[in-house]
Scaffold this motif. Structure first.
Motif, mmCIF file in Angstrom:
data_model
loop_
_atom_site.group_PDB
_atom_site.id
_atom_site.type_symbol
_atom_site.label_atom_id
_atom_site.label_comp_id
_atom_site.label_asym_id
_atom_site.label_seq_id
_atom_site.Cartn_x
_atom_site.Cartn_y
_atom_site.Cartn_z
ATOM 1 N N ARG A 172 20.928 55.837 77.007
ATOM 2 C CA ARG A 172 20.772 57.100 75.777
ATOM 3 C C ARG A 172 20.931 56.366 74.542
ATOM 4 O O ARG A 172 21.865 55.830 74.102
ATOM 5 N N ALA A 173 19.510 56.120 74.009
ATOM 6 C CA ALA A 173 19.502 55.506 72.538
ATOM 7 C C ALA A 173 20.245 56.037 71.503
ATOM 8 O O ALA A 173 20.572 55.077 70.730
ATOM 9 N N CYS A 174 20.596 57.375 71.446
ATOM 10 C CA CYS A 174 21.294 57.937 70.271
ATOM 11 C C CYS A 174 22.895 57.507 70.387
ATOM 12 O O CYS A 174 23.394 57.628 69.044
ATOM 13 N N SER A 175 23.268 57.188 71.322
ATOM 14 C CA SER A 175 24.565 56.681 71.428
ATOM 15 C C SER A 175 25.164 55.565 72.174
ATOM 16 O O SER A 175 26.312 55.051 72.265
ATOM 17 N N THR A 176 23.960 54.551 71.996
ATOM 18 C CA THR A 176 24.175 53.171 72.562
ATOM 19 C C THR A 176 23.719 52.238 71.381
ATOM 20 O O THR A 176 22.916 52.298 70.618
ATOM 21 N N PHE A 177 24.765 51.287 71.070
ATOM 22 C CA PHE A 177 24.518 50.343 69.943
ATOM 23 C C PHE A 177 23.753 49.209 70.458
ATOM 24 O O PHE A 177 23.769 48.897 71.673
ATOM 25 N N ILE A 178 22.763 48.926 69.443
ATOM 26 C CA ILE A 178 21.871 47.720 69.765
ATOM 27 C C ILE A 178 22.817 46.507 69.996
ATOM 28 O O ILE A 178 23.725 46.456 69.307
ATOM 29 N N ALA A 179 22.180 45.701 70.823
ATOM 30 C CA ALA A 179 22.997 44.276 71.079
ATOM 31 C C ALA A 179 22.142 43.182 71.134
ATOM 32 O O ALA A 179 21.014 43.432 71.583
ATOM 33 N N PRO A 180 22.497 41.921 70.695
ATOM 34 C CA PRO A 180 21.577 40.898 70.729
ATOM 35 C C PRO A 180 21.012 40.683 72.069
ATOM 36 O O PRO A 180 21.726 40.802 73.235
ATOM 37 N N GLY A 181 19.619 40.333 72.040
ATOM 38 C CA GLY A 181 18.813 40.059 73.402
ATOM 39 C C GLY A 181 18.501 41.390 74.085
ATOM 40 O O GLY A 181 17.880 41.069 75.117
ATOM 41 N N MET A 182 18.846 42.330 73.780
ATOM 42 C CA MET A 182 18.365 43.756 74.635
ATOM 43 C C MET A 182 16.868 43.682 74.412
ATOM 44 O O MET A 182 16.112 43.222 73.502
ATOM 45 N N ALA A 183 16.414 43.989 75.632
ATOM 46 C CA ALA A 183 14.871 44.026 75.788
ATOM 47 C C ALA A 183 14.632 45.418 76.497
ATOM 48 O O ALA A 183 14.940 45.912 77.394
ATOM 49 N N LEU A 184 13.727 46.129 75.343
ATOM 50 C CA LEU A 184 13.557 47.680 75.461
ATOM 51 C C LEU A 184 12.117 47.909 75.705
ATOM 52 O O LEU A 184 11.373 47.112 75.130
ATOM 53 N N VAL A 185 12.021 49.158 76.511
ATOM 54 C CA VAL A 185 10.536 49.241 76.683
ATOM 55 C C VAL A 185 10.290 50.836 76.447
ATOM 56 O O VAL A 185 10.983 51.838 76.868
ATOM 57 N N THR A 186 9.561 51.025 75.502
ATOM 58 C CA THR A 186 9.085 52.455 75.081
ATOM 59 C C THR A 186 8.257 53.174 75.955
ATOM 60 O O THR A 186 8.240 54.501 75.926
ATOM 61 N N GLY A 187 7.410 52.408 76.694
ATOM 62 C CA GLY A 187 6.425 53.285 77.497
ATOM 63 C C GLY A 187 4.968 53.515 76.910
ATOM 64 O O GLY A 187 4.181 54.214 77.200
ATOM 65 N N ARG A 188 5.056 52.928 75.557
ATOM 66 C CA ARG A 188 3.774 53.160 74.874
ATOM 67 C C ARG A 188 2.615 52.703 75.548
ATOM 68 O O ARG A 188 2.721 51.628 75.813
ATOM 69 N N SER A 189 1.623 53.624 75.492
ATOM 70 C CA SER A 189 0.124 53.026 76.116
ATOM 71 C C SER A 189 -0.362 51.493 75.650
ATOM 72 O O SER A 189 -0.096 51.744 74.226
ATOM 73 N N GLY A 190 -0.676 50.543 76.218
ATOM 74 C CA GLY A 190 -0.931 49.479 75.624
ATOM 75 C C GLY A 190 0.122 48.516 75.436
ATOM 76 O O GLY A 190 -0.225 47.346 74.794
ATOM 77 N N ALA A 191 1.326 48.875 75.518
ATOM 78 C CA ALA A 191 2.349 47.810 75.391
ATOM 79 C C ALA A 191 2.616 46.798 76.357
ATOM 80 O O ALA A 191 2.005 47.010 77.398
#
Length: 102
Positions: free
Chosen positions: A83-102
């Motif tokens: 849940r992006a609005c209530s999870t704090f970013i942490a060093p090394g997180m690898a996130l995926v947006t699902g954006r076309s072409g990503a």
């Protein structure tokens, strides 16, 4: 000729830039947020959307901002949903947006 798509961030930081940098990856690319940022803030200062809707493929960027609406889910490269609005970013997180072409 295919030119690379320029991605404009949805949010632009205008103040409080003195916090420590937190490195993470977004769609396989290096990115940086500030200590204390939520995942939502970290992503939207780098990209125009948080994810794509799994039913309509429309871009989503959060809605309620307090963890009640299900609109801010984002995936890690390992497949975990956050849940992006209530999870704090942490060093090394690898996130995926699902954006076309990503």
């Amino acid at each position: 000729m295919n030119l690379p798509t320029v991605i404009q961030p949805l949010l632009h930081r205008v103040a409080e830039t003195g916090r420590a940098a937190v490195p993470f990856t977004l769609d396989g690319r290096p990115a940086s947020a500030l200590a204390g940022d939520t995942v939502l803030t970290a992503v939207l200062t780098q990209a125009a959307q948080l994810r794509r809707n799994e039913f309509s493929d429309e871009p989503r960027a959060g809605f309620c901002m307090m963890g009640a609406c299900q609109d801010c889910w984002i995936a890690t490269e390992q497949g975990e949903r956050l849940r992006a609005c209530s999870t704090f970013i942490a060093p090394g997180m690898a996130l995926v947006t699902g954006r076309s072409g990503a």
